[in-house]
Design a protein around this motif. Structure first.
Motif, PDB file in Angstrom:
ATOM      1  N   ILE A  61       0.840  -1.210   0.000  1.00 31.22           N
ATOM      2  CA  ILE A  61       0.000   0.000   0.000  1.00 31.22           C
ATOM      3  C   ILE A  61       0.868   1.250   0.000  1.00 31.22           C
ATOM      4  O   ILE A  61       0.721   2.123  -0.860  1.00 31.22           O
ATOM      5  N   VAL A  62       1.787   1.335   0.957  1.00 28.51           N
ATOM      6  CA  VAL A  62       2.574   2.565   1.075  1.00 28.51           C
ATOM      7  C   VAL A  62       3.629   2.666  -0.032  1.00 28.51           C
ATOM      8  O   VAL A  62       3.887   3.743  -0.560  1.00 28.51           O
ATOM      9  N   GLU A  63       4.182   1.534  -0.418  1.00 30.39           N
ATOM     10  CA  GLU A  63       5.227   1.586  -1.446  1.00 30.39           C
ATOM     11  C   GLU A  63       4.705   2.035  -2.799  1.00 30.39           C
ATOM     12  O   GLU A  63       5.357   2.775  -3.513  1.00 30.39           O
ATOM     13  N   LYS A  64       3.503   1.538  -3.178  1.00 23.24           N
ATOM     14  CA  LYS A  64       3.113   1.826  -4.562  1.00 23.24           C
ATOM     15  C   LYS A  64       1.624   2.056  -4.804  1.00 23.24           C
ATOM     16  O   LYS A  64       1.240   2.285  -5.935  1.00 23.24           O
ATOM     17  N   GLU A  65       0.806   2.012  -3.762  1.00 25.01           N
ATOM     18  CA  GLU A  65      -0.626   2.088  -4.053  1.00 25.01           C
ATOM     19  C   GLU A  65      -1.310   3.375  -3.608  1.00 25.01           C
ATOM     20  O   GLU A  65      -2.500   3.541  -3.804  1.00 25.01           O
ATOM     21  N   HIS A 114      -3.874   2.761  -5.769  1.00 27.89           N
ATOM     22  CA  HIS A 114      -3.458   2.803  -7.168  1.00 27.89           C
ATOM     23  C   HIS A 114      -2.938   1.434  -7.586  1.00 27.89           C
ATOM     24  O   HIS A 114      -1.741   1.194  -7.624  1.00 27.89           O
ATOM     25  N   GLU A 115      -3.887   0.511  -7.866  1.00 29.31           N
ATOM     26  CA  GLU A 115      -3.525  -0.861  -8.212  1.00 29.31           C
ATOM     27  C   GLU A 115      -3.809  -1.109  -9.686  1.00 29.31           C
ATOM     28  O   GLU A 115      -4.413  -0.295 -10.357  1.00 29.31           O
ATOM     29  N   LYS A 116      -3.403  -2.295 -10.149  1.00 36.72           N
ATOM     30  CA  LYS A 116      -3.733  -2.671 -11.525  1.00 36.72           C
ATOM     31  C   LYS A 116      -5.185  -3.138 -11.523  1.00 36.72           C
ATOM     32  O   LYS A 116      -5.514  -4.158 -10.907  1.00 36.72           O
ATOM     33  N   PRO A 117      -6.064  -2.431 -12.212  1.00 34.42           N
ATOM     34  CA  PRO A 117      -7.483  -2.785 -12.127  1.00 34.42           C
ATOM     35  C   PRO A 117      -7.773  -4.149 -12.747  1.00 34.42           C
ATOM     36  O   PRO A 117      -7.195  -4.515 -13.762  1.00 34.42           O
TER      37      PRO A 117
END
Ligand code: ATP
Ligand code: MG
Length: 427
Positions: A61-65, A114-117
């Motif tokens: 979550i914190v690293e990339k989302e 911000h994930e891959k939908p």
């Protein structure tokens, strides 16, 4: 000009979908209320530091989302990716812990990641979650797990299965972590590239990586359950006993570590079929260190969050669409009919009925067609004759064609009684 479209990973929920959402939200609020949980509403936007400090720097979550951006005053803000951090912030900021020994809160709302939908995974989604703050006892874990199960059951997903684990505590986890890292180092080349990194930053996360090679390595890894100290072990035993006495079946899953850093001891997930890799509909656990980590006193807590979008995806395969209240359609003829219809419509709505009428100037026939399309249960017709007689014709759309009571004339003064009879008191 090119039309503007919705952002990737975000969706509109049109009325045929919101009807499902509204029913689910009503059912959830009912269960949460019966358990004594009260609703908390927090802002969607929080200082970025809140999530970094609570969820953990080395988490997905914190690293990339996170949707993180600079506010106009230059400060870093983030759209909330989950609800627990905000709940604990509010708990501390409002000194709730000084006012009551135990707090039972729930929240329901939008989260952003911000994930891959993909199916069941969106960038904007909704969760319902509950937090029980102030109790370290296993009874609290049992209440929370039971609540999560009942929430998912109440909305119609009785098929969900429960998985349980314990992550130990700061006293027993370091020894486990050390053993795990030693094991993973040997297996390093079999791990995916992100897991090779995780090995150093957040080795427990390797255990729940979805990549096949990593899963094989995880299966043979040392098990946290073998490293629990006596207190963590007896806590887990008591949670299990509590669940068993309520008849909750569960599977112990030593690889379920959850994505957030703040968990200790109990973690759990609820899983369902039909959603592929997105099978987790709810997850939670104990987070005894988080309140202190966010600057508060040592207050133990346990919580869960359920993904409502995923639940609904599955429910659409299992449940009938929601049915609204019976619709009364008021049809009228001409200007005089329209003016007579207005107070009638108003009166019926004020009495609690769902009432529709056509706002376009159309023939009676067109209005009846409209009523049929709208699935009206009753149609009240105000034609010239009816107005003259101070009456209304009541057409029962559910009665078979040719039935005696298919259409009856009713004096306006007698209408309430007739509606009561026809609708059986349902509004
Ligand atoms: P996953 O392993 O599927 O990524 P997670 O561990 O990141 O889930 P949590 O942070 O525990 O999920 O959130 C609780 C629940 O919220 C999940 O079980 C899931 O049902 C739902 N959820 C999480 N991320 C999303 C998303 N991007 N879109 C829709 N639902 C989500
Ligand atoms: Mg995730």
């Amino acid at each position: 000009m090119e039309a503007i479209q919705v952002l990737k990973g975000m969706r509109d929920l049109l009325p045929e979908q919101t009807a499902w959402w509204q029913r689910m939200e009503r059912e959830l609020a009912g269960v949460l209320d019966r358990f004594g949980y009260q609703e908390l509403r927090t802002p969607l936007l929080e200082p970025t530091a809140l999530f970094k400090r609570s969820i953990g720097e080395a988490t997905d979550i914190v690293e990339k989302e996170m949707y993180t951006f600079q506010d106009l005053d230059g400060s870093s803000v983030t759209l909330r990716p989950e609800g627990t951090a905000s709940a604990v912030r509010a708990y501390l900021e409002n000194f709730t812990w000084k006012k009551e020994p135990i707090s039972r809160w729930y929240y329901l709302g939008t989260m952003f990641r911000h994930e891959k939908p993909q199916k069941g995974r969106y960038r904007m989604f909704s969760q319902v979650g509950a937090e029980l703050l102030g109790a370290a006892e296993p009874a609290a874990d049992v209440e929370l797990i039971d609540l999560a199960v009942e929430c998912v059951r109440a909305v119609g997903l009785s098929e969900a299965t429960l998985e349980l684990n314990s992550l130990g505590c700061p006293a027993c986890r370091p020894a486990y972590r050390e053993r795990l890292v030693a094991y993973l180092r040997v297996q390093r080349s079999a791990l995916c590239e992100p897991c090779q990194r995780r090995l150093e930053t957040n080795p427990l996360r390797v255990l729940d990586c979805k990549v096949e090679g990593c899963q094989k390595v995880a299966e043979e890894a040392p098990r946290i359950l073998d490293f629990l100290g006596p207190e963590c072990l007896s806590h887990l035993e008591a949670v299990r006993a509590g669940l068993e006495s309520m008849g909750h079946a569960y599977r112990l899953n030593h690889r379920m570590v959850r994505g957030l850093d703040y968990y200790s001891r109990t973690t759990f997930e609820l899983l369902t079929g039909g959603l592929g890799a997105q099978s987790a509909v709810a997850g939670g656990g104990r987070y005894d260190g988080l309140v202190a980590q966010l600057g508060g006193p040592e207050i133990p807590a346990v919580g869960f969050a359920a993904g409502l979008d995923r639940i609904l995806l599955r429910l659409a395969e299992l449940r009938e669409p929601p049915q609204g209240p019976p619709i009364i359609f008021v049809a009228s003829q001409g200007e005089a009919g329209w003016r007579a219809a207005l107070p009638l419509v108003q009166r019926l709505r004020r009495a609690g009925h769902k009432v529709l009428s056509d706002v376009r100037a159309g023939s009676l026939k067109a209005q009846l067609k409209r009523a049929d399309k709208d699935r009206a249960r009753l149609v009240l017709v105000l034609g010239e004759e009816e107005i003259q007689a101070g009456a209304v014709s009541v057409k029962d759309m559910a009665a078979p064609e040719g039935a005696q009571d298919k259409q009856v004339r009713c004096a306006l003064a007698d209408l309430d009684r007739l509606l009561g009879e026809k609708l059986g008191g349902v509004k």
